[in-house]
Design a protein around this motif. Structure first.
Motif, PDB file in Angstrom:
ATOM      1  N   GLY A  25       0.809  -1.209   0.000  1.00 55.65           N
ATOM      2  CA  GLY A  25       0.000   0.000   0.000  1.00 55.65           C
ATOM      3  C   GLY A  25       0.845   1.262   0.000  1.00 55.65           C
ATOM      4  N   LEU A  26       2.151   1.105  -0.067  1.00 57.49           N
ATOM      5  CA  LEU A  26       3.069   2.242  -0.058  1.00 57.49           C
ATOM      6  C   LEU A  26       3.951   2.220  -1.290  1.00 57.49           C
ATOM      7  CD1 LEU A  26       4.371   1.957   3.610  1.00 57.49           C
ATOM      8  CD2 LEU A  26       2.706   3.603   2.763  1.00 57.49           C
ATOM      9  N   LYS A  27       4.353   3.405  -1.748  1.00 54.19           N
ATOM     10  CA  LYS A  27       5.386   3.481  -2.769  1.00 54.19           C
ATOM     11  C   LYS A  27       6.710   3.159  -2.098  1.00 54.19           C
ATOM     12  CE  LYS A  27       2.988   7.034  -5.348  1.00 54.19           C
ATOM     13  NZ  LYS A  27       2.974   8.425  -5.804  1.00 54.19           N
ATOM     14  N   VAL A  28       7.685   2.734  -2.879  1.00 56.15           N
ATOM     15  CA  VAL A  28       9.000   2.398  -2.315  1.00 56.15           C
ATOM     16  C   VAL A  28       9.575   3.612  -1.583  1.00 56.15           C
ATOM     17  CG1 VAL A  28      11.352   1.655  -2.838  1.00 56.15           C
ATOM     18  CG2 VAL A  28       9.430   0.621  -4.057  1.00 56.15           C
ATOM     19  N   SER A  29       9.435   4.797  -2.148  1.00 53.86           N
ATOM     20  CA  SER A  29       9.978   6.003  -1.507  1.00 53.86           C
ATOM     21  C   SER A  29       9.270   6.298  -0.190  1.00 53.86           C
ATOM     22  CB  SER A  29       9.888   7.205  -2.445  1.00 53.86           C
ATOM     23  OG  SER A  29       8.533   7.447  -2.795  1.00 53.86           O
ATOM     24  N   GLU A  30       7.965   6.039  -0.115  1.00 52.56           N
ATOM     25  CA  GLU A  30       7.221   6.242   1.133  1.00 52.56           C
ATOM     26  C   GLU A  30       7.679   5.258   2.196  1.00 52.56           C
ATOM     27  OE1 GLU A  30       2.944   7.829  -0.584  1.00 52.56           O
ATOM     28  OE2 GLU A  30       3.323   5.676  -0.534  1.00 52.56           O
ATOM     29  N   PHE A  31       7.896   4.001   1.782  1.00 55.52           N
ATOM     30  CA  PHE A  31       8.382   3.001   2.729  1.00 55.52           C
ATOM     31  C   PHE A  31       9.775   3.374   3.219  1.00 55.52           C
ATOM     32  CE2 PHE A  31      10.751  -0.734   3.899  1.00 55.52           C
ATOM     33  CZ  PHE A  31       9.897  -1.339   4.812  1.00 55.52           C
ATOM     34  N   TYR A  35      10.771   3.815   7.037  1.00 52.98           N
ATOM     35  CA  TYR A  35      11.803   2.960   7.631  1.00 52.98           C
ATOM     36  C   TYR A  35      12.900   3.797   8.300  1.00 52.98           C
ATOM     37  CZ  TYR A  35      15.456  -0.481   8.206  1.00 52.98           C
ATOM     38  OH  TYR A  35      16.434  -1.283   8.741  1.00 52.98           O
ATOM     39  N   THR A  36      13.339   4.858   7.641  1.00 57.13           N
ATOM     40  CA  THR A  36      14.411   5.674   8.230  1.00 57.13           C
ATOM     41  C   THR A  36      13.961   6.343   9.524  1.00 57.13           C
ATOM     42  OG1 THR A  36      13.843   7.584   6.862  1.00 57.13           O
ATOM     43  CG2 THR A  36      15.574   6.131   6.043  1.00 57.13           C
ATOM     44  N   GLN A  37      12.661   6.608   9.654  1.00 55.87           N
ATOM     45  CA  GLN A  37      12.143   7.210  10.884  1.00 55.87           C
ATOM     46  C   GLN A  37      11.843   6.156  11.951  1.00 55.87           C
ATOM     47  OE1 GLN A  37       8.780   9.420   9.463  1.00 55.87           O
ATOM     48  NE2 GLN A  37      10.029  11.063   8.631  1.00 55.87           N
ATOM     49  N   ALA A  38      11.369   4.993  11.542  1.00 52.17           N
ATOM     50  CA  ALA A  38      10.925   3.981  12.503  1.00 52.17           C
ATOM     51  C   ALA A  38      12.039   3.076  13.005  1.00 52.17           C
ATOM     52  CB  ALA A  38       9.829   3.127  11.878  1.00 52.17           C
ATOM     53  N   ALA A  39      13.015   2.771  12.191  1.00 54.29           N
ATOM     54  CA  ALA A  39      14.046   1.801  12.561  1.00 54.29           C
ATOM     55  C   ALA A  39      14.799   2.182  13.837  1.00 54.29           C
ATOM     56  CB  ALA A  39      15.018   1.585  11.405  1.00 54.29           C
ATOM     57  N   PRO A  40      15.279   3.416  13.997  1.00 51.79           N
ATOM     58  CA  PRO A  40      15.993   3.752  15.233  1.00 51.79           C
ATOM     59  C   PRO A  40      15.103   3.609  16.476  1.00 51.79           C
ATOM     60  CG  PRO A  40      16.383   5.437  13.578  1.00 51.79           C
ATOM     61  CD  PRO A  40      15.319   4.533  13.047  1.00 51.79           C
ATOM     62  N   LYS A  41      13.832   3.965  16.349  1.00 46.81           N
ATOM     63  CA  LYS A  41      12.909   3.843  17.483  1.00 46.81           C
ATOM     64  C   LYS A  41      12.662   2.379  17.817  1.00 46.81           C
ATOM     65  CE  LYS A  41      10.720   8.194  16.331  1.00 46.81           C
ATOM     66  NZ  LYS A  41       9.540   8.871  15.840  1.00 46.81           N
ATOM     67  N   TYR A  42      12.517   1.549  16.796  1.00 46.54           N
ATOM     68  CA  TYR A  42      12.292   0.121  17.007  1.00 46.54           C
ATOM     69  C   TYR A  42      13.505  -0.512  17.700  1.00 46.54           C
ATOM     70  CZ  TYR A  42      11.641  -4.818  16.018  1.00 46.54           C
ATOM     71  OH  TYR A  42      11.526  -6.171  16.142  1.00 46.54           O
ATOM     72  N   ILE A  43      14.689  -0.188  17.224  1.00 46.04           N
ATOM     73  CA  ILE A  43      15.919  -0.749  17.805  1.00 46.04           C
ATOM     74  C   ILE A  43      16.062  -0.312  19.261  1.00 46.04           C
ATOM     75  CG2 ILE A  43      18.444  -0.668  17.674  1.00 46.04           C
ATOM     76  CD1 ILE A  43      18.039  -0.505  14.572  1.00 46.04           C
ATOM     77  N   ALA A  44      15.807   0.942  19.550  1.00 43.62           N
ATOM     78  CA  ALA A  44      15.902   1.438  20.932  1.00 43.62           C
ATOM     79  C   ALA A  44      14.884   0.749  21.824  1.00 43.62           C
ATOM     80  CB  ALA A  44      15.696   2.952  20.963  1.00 43.62           C
ATOM     81  N   ASN A  45      13.677   0.546  21.332  1.00 40.03           N
ATOM     82  CA  ASN A  45      12.649  -0.120  22.122  1.00 40.03           C
ATOM     83  C   ASN A  45      13.010  -1.586  22.374  1.00 40.03           C
ATOM     84  OD1 ASN A  45      10.012  -0.094  23.413  1.00 40.03           O
ATOM     85  ND2 ASN A  45       9.442  -1.513  21.787  1.00 40.03           N
ATOM     86  N   GLU A  46      13.537  -2.256  21.375  1.00 35.22           N
ATOM     87  CA  GLU A  46      13.946  -3.647  21.545  1.00 35.22           C
ATOM     88  C   GLU A  46      15.051  -3.758  22.595  1.00 35.22           C
ATOM     89  OE1 GLU A  46      13.002  -6.858  20.014  1.00 35.22           O
ATOM     90  OE2 GLU A  46      11.282  -5.520  20.058  1.00 35.22           O
ATOM     91  N   ALA A  47      15.991  -2.830  22.582  1.00 36.52           N
ATOM     92  CA  ALA A  47      17.089  -2.861  23.548  1.00 36.52           C
ATOM     93  C   ALA A  47      16.561  -2.685  24.971  1.00 36.52           C
ATOM     94  CB  ALA A  47      18.104  -1.777  23.223  1.00 36.52           C
ATOM     95  N   ARG A  48      15.545  -1.842  25.130  1.00 41.08           N
ATOM     96  CA  ARG A  48      14.952  -1.638  26.454  1.00 41.08           C
ATOM     97  C   ARG A  48      14.149  -2.842  26.914  1.00 41.08           C
ATOM     98  NH1 ARG A  48      13.405   3.373  24.545  1.00 41.08           N
ATOM     99  NH2 ARG A  48      11.285   2.615  24.328  1.00 41.08           N
TER     100      ARG A  48
END
Length: 64
Positions: A25-31, A35-48
């Motif tokens: 449902g997303l264009k590659v550029s939208e994804f 991803y660039t916004q969500a990945a750091p937050k996901y990694i930080a949450n997983e570490a916690r």
């Protein structure tokens, strides 16, 4: 259209933008932006959320 093998991962789908958009449902550029916004937050949450190595449940069992 000849039957071709398509990898159902980012590398395979990003080479086929119309298929990528149909599946996500997303264009590659939208994804990419998401991803660039969500990945750091996901990694930080997983570490916690991962238990420290020396932490054990109150009843003495291990997490393994």
């Amino acid at each position: 259209m000849p039957l071709e093998r398509i990898l159902l991962n980012y590398n395979g789908l990003s080479k086929r933008p119309s298929l990528f958009q149909s599946l996500t449902g997303l264009k590659v550029s939208e994804f990419d932006l998401f991803y660039t916004q969500a990945a750091p937050k996901y990694i930080a949450n997983e570490a916690r959320s991962l238990p420290p190595e020396d932490r054990k449940p109150k009843d003495g069992r291990s997490y393994e």
